[in-house]
Motif scaffolding. Sequence first.
Motif, PDB file in Angstrom:
ATOM      1  N   ASP A 211       0.843  -1.192   0.000  1.00 54.34           N
ATOM      2  CA  ASP A 211       0.000   0.000   0.000  1.00 54.34           C
ATOM      3  C   ASP A 211       0.881   1.245   0.000  1.00 54.34           C
ATOM      4  O   ASP A 211       1.513   1.578   0.993  1.00 54.34           O
ATOM      5  CB  ASP A 211      -0.913  -0.008   1.226  1.00 54.34           C
ATOM      6  CG  ASP A 211      -1.947   1.111   1.197  1.00 54.34           C
ATOM      7  OD1 ASP A 211      -1.931   1.906   0.245  1.00 54.34           O
ATOM      8  OD2 ASP A 211      -2.773   1.171   2.126  1.00 54.34           O
ATOM      9  N   GLY A 213      -0.222   4.185  -0.234  1.00 53.02           N
ATOM     10  CA  GLY A 213      -0.995   5.322   0.260  1.00 53.02           C
ATOM     11  C   GLY A 213      -1.433   6.256  -0.845  1.00 53.02           C
ATOM     12  O   GLY A 213      -1.380   7.480  -0.705  1.00 53.02           O
ATOM     13  N   CYS A 214      -1.899   5.675  -1.946  1.00 50.78           N
ATOM     14  CA  CYS A 214      -2.288   6.455  -3.116  1.00 50.78           C
ATOM     15  C   CYS A 214      -3.749   6.878  -2.999  1.00 50.78           C
ATOM     16  O   CYS A 214      -4.612   6.067  -2.670  1.00 50.78           O
ATOM     17  CB  CYS A 214      -2.068   5.625  -4.380  1.00 50.78           C
ATOM     18  SG  CYS A 214      -2.477   6.464  -5.910  1.00 50.78           S
ATOM     19  N   GLY A 264       1.729   8.248  -0.527  1.00 51.80           N
ATOM     20  CA  GLY A 264       2.295   8.446   0.797  1.00 51.80           C
ATOM     21  C   GLY A 264       1.348   9.131   1.759  1.00 51.80           C
ATOM     22  O   GLY A 264       1.781   9.687   2.770  1.00 51.80           O
ATOM     23  N   GLY A 265       0.049   9.099   1.455  1.00 50.08           N
ATOM     24  CA  GLY A 265      -0.940   9.664   2.364  1.00 50.08           C
ATOM     25  C   GLY A 265      -1.497  11.007   1.954  1.00 50.08           C
ATOM     26  O   GLY A 265      -2.476  11.472   2.540  1.00 50.08           O
ATOM     27  N   ARG A 267      -3.759  13.504  -0.057  1.00 49.64           N
ATOM     28  CA  ARG A 267      -5.025  13.371  -0.772  1.00 49.64           C
ATOM     29  C   ARG A 267      -5.267  14.647  -1.584  1.00 49.64           C
ATOM     30  O   ARG A 267      -5.302  15.743  -1.021  1.00 49.64           O
ATOM     31  CB  ARG A 267      -6.181  13.129   0.193  1.00 49.64           C
ATOM     32  CG  ARG A 267      -6.004  11.884   1.065  1.00 49.64           C
ATOM     33  CD  ARG A 267      -7.238  11.637   1.920  1.00 49.64           C
ATOM     34  NE  ARG A 267      -8.333  11.114   1.134  1.00 49.64           N
ATOM     35  CZ  ARG A 267      -8.580   9.819   0.951  1.00 49.64           C
ATOM     36  NH1 ARG A 267      -7.782   8.911   1.498  1.00 49.64           N
ATOM     37  NH2 ARG A 267      -9.606   9.423   0.223  1.00 49.64           N
ATOM     38  N   GLY A 304      -9.818   6.556  -2.285  1.00 49.60           N
ATOM     39  CA  GLY A 304      -8.634   6.307  -1.481  1.00 49.60           C
ATOM     40  C   GLY A 304      -8.294   4.856  -1.239  1.00 49.60           C
ATOM     41  O   GLY A 304      -7.261   4.568  -0.635  1.00 49.60           O
ATOM     42  N   ARG A 305      -9.123   3.917  -1.714  1.00 48.79           N
ATOM     43  CA  ARG A 305      -8.803   2.500  -1.500  1.00 48.79           C
ATOM     44  C   ARG A 305      -8.079   1.979  -2.727  1.00 48.79           C
ATOM     45  O   ARG A 305      -8.693   1.547  -3.706  1.00 48.79           O
ATOM     46  CB  ARG A 305     -10.050   1.676  -1.224  1.00 48.79           C
ATOM     47  CG  ARG A 305      -9.674   0.265  -0.802  1.00 48.79           C
ATOM     48  CD  ARG A 305     -10.841  -0.578  -0.365  1.00 48.79           C
ATOM     49  NE  ARG A 305     -10.365  -1.876   0.068  1.00 48.79           N
ATOM     50  CZ  ARG A 305     -11.142  -2.911   0.346  1.00 48.79           C
ATOM     51  NH1 ARG A 305     -12.456  -2.792   0.264  1.00 48.79           N
ATOM     52  NH2 ARG A 305     -10.630  -4.060   0.721  1.00 48.79           N
ATOM     53  N   GLU A 307      -4.856   0.076  -2.453  1.00 46.38           N
ATOM     54  CA  GLU A 307      -3.746  -0.830  -2.135  1.00 46.38           C
ATOM     55  C   GLU A 307      -3.697  -2.010  -3.095  1.00 46.38           C
ATOM     56  O   GLU A 307      -4.723  -2.427  -3.638  1.00 46.38           O
ATOM     57  CB  GLU A 307      -3.861  -1.335  -0.694  1.00 46.38           C
ATOM     58  CG  GLU A 307      -4.836  -2.469  -0.449  1.00 46.38           C
ATOM     59  CD  GLU A 307      -6.282  -2.021  -0.318  1.00 46.38           C
ATOM     60  OE1 GLU A 307      -7.142  -2.893  -0.058  1.00 46.38           O
ATOM     61  OE2 GLU A 307      -6.550  -0.813  -0.477  1.00 46.38           O
ATOM     62  N   ASN A 334      -3.207  -1.265  -7.524  1.00 50.64           N
ATOM     63  CA  ASN A 334      -3.283   0.186  -7.550  1.00 50.64           C
ATOM     64  C   ASN A 334      -3.822   0.599  -8.923  1.00 50.64           C
ATOM     65  O   ASN A 334      -3.208   0.286  -9.946  1.00 50.64           O
ATOM     66  CB  ASN A 334      -1.888   0.775  -7.312  1.00 50.64           C
ATOM     67  CG  ASN A 334      -1.888   2.293  -7.283  1.00 50.64           C
ATOM     68  OD1 ASN A 334      -2.813   2.956  -7.731  1.00 50.64           O
ATOM     69  ND2 ASN A 334      -0.818   2.860  -6.758  1.00 50.64           N
TER      70      ASN A 334
END
Length: 487
Positions: A211, A213-214, A264-265, A267, A304-305, A307, A334
Amino acid sequence: MTDPGARPPGGSHAVVLGGSLAGLCAAAALAPHVDRVTLVERDRYPDAPRWRRGVPQARHTHNLLGAGQRSLELLLPGLLDDLRDLGMVEVRMPQDMLLLVAGGWVDRFDSRHTVLSGSRDLLDWAVRRRLRELPAVEFREETEAVGLVAGHGDSVRGVLLRDRDSSARTGWGEPYEHEADLVVDATGRGSRAPAWLQNLGHQAPEETVVDAGCAYATCVFEPPPGHTADWKCVLLQSTPEEPRSGILNPIENDRWMVSVAGLGGERPPLDHAGFVDFAKRLRSTVLYDAIRDAKPLGEVYGSGRTENRRRHYERLTRWPDRFLVLGDAVGAFNPAYGQGISVAGMSALVLRRALERAGTRGTGRIPAGLTGPLRKGIARCVDAAWMLSGNADLAYPGAADGPLPLAARLGKRYTDRLLKVATTDRTVATALFDMTHLLAPPQVVLRPRVLASVLRGPRTATPASASPPTAPSPGPAAGARLPEERP
């Protein structure tokens, strides 16, 4: 309670759970070989190419890669012509694209690689329309699966279903048994097959998760007045050092679908001004320059999901016969790499070839022992995509637990070098596109000519800060013919 319409007298019956593209492909693979295919879908389908709740990624950019085109055409001959007639846009890669990879801008040259670009709503609708023409396929909408029904020995003999019921407190009616000779789970990332297997006394599969964090944001635009360019598509890939990406795709009705992503988190913003400003901060401003004066045609949607998640069903030593899992329920990727549809189609072809070898057409039966061996064939389809998406995302901090193993570190070093060489070496770029489109195994980038070029190192590449390359001069094109299907 048993569903009285579950099984035709004396005929073979398959049930496919999940009516998104993986389920549609599975139904297309089954239809010539069984007497009846029931496609079970939790939603009610729209009667036109419109978004539906069960396909959240449909609001975002999709490219139909080479393997996806080949698979869909083999499963439903003539579908690609349908898609073009409906307005999907053929984009030659790389001559019609501004493509910025980790190593820099890729030179634009004539090649046989193409993507079909359009909205997911249109693609799904076109495939459903074709399936509705097949007499063996029936659609059961607003119905969901809640478990498997154990059969004799180590097998299943059907599935527990329940129908939507607005008068019930839960919104669903009571479960009932729906008998079948084969049950295929294509319910996607949210598949409950691991729990269903445990309820039958089997083990749940091991999982591998990467994941990065995309998170995505997407908006559809009308191109600015008077827009002209020598490209159709813009693709700006991210790097661990600059973890933002963006893509501009042409879609039906002369529109652009534009997605930007943070890794990497991070958004991306979900307002128009913030969206355009985010595009300005990508590795190149070329996408921003295209959309800054374009007219947004709707809201900005986020997701956001993303992974990479695979379930290793192929490693289980026990498996219930007459049950199969494919699509995102086995390997989800991804979406930045655009591989999910291709893997679903490839997996459906694995099923079709097994039915052809078994000689099921016209026999009224599905032989015992069919599904267990298919798990490895489906896993190989996932492997081909995982080599790109899963391994590439390992480069981002926090994508995996603990330090990278030695093999992964060596693979990353080779890939980094390959992406630099591919910017100017057409043989290396072609091998990269073969792998990206899943038209050749990942080992294509280790062939002697490619390996020698990668080890020798890149010629001077065009950095992200430079102007992107121009389109090649008009001349005889290499053509868009896809390689023949490998056995």
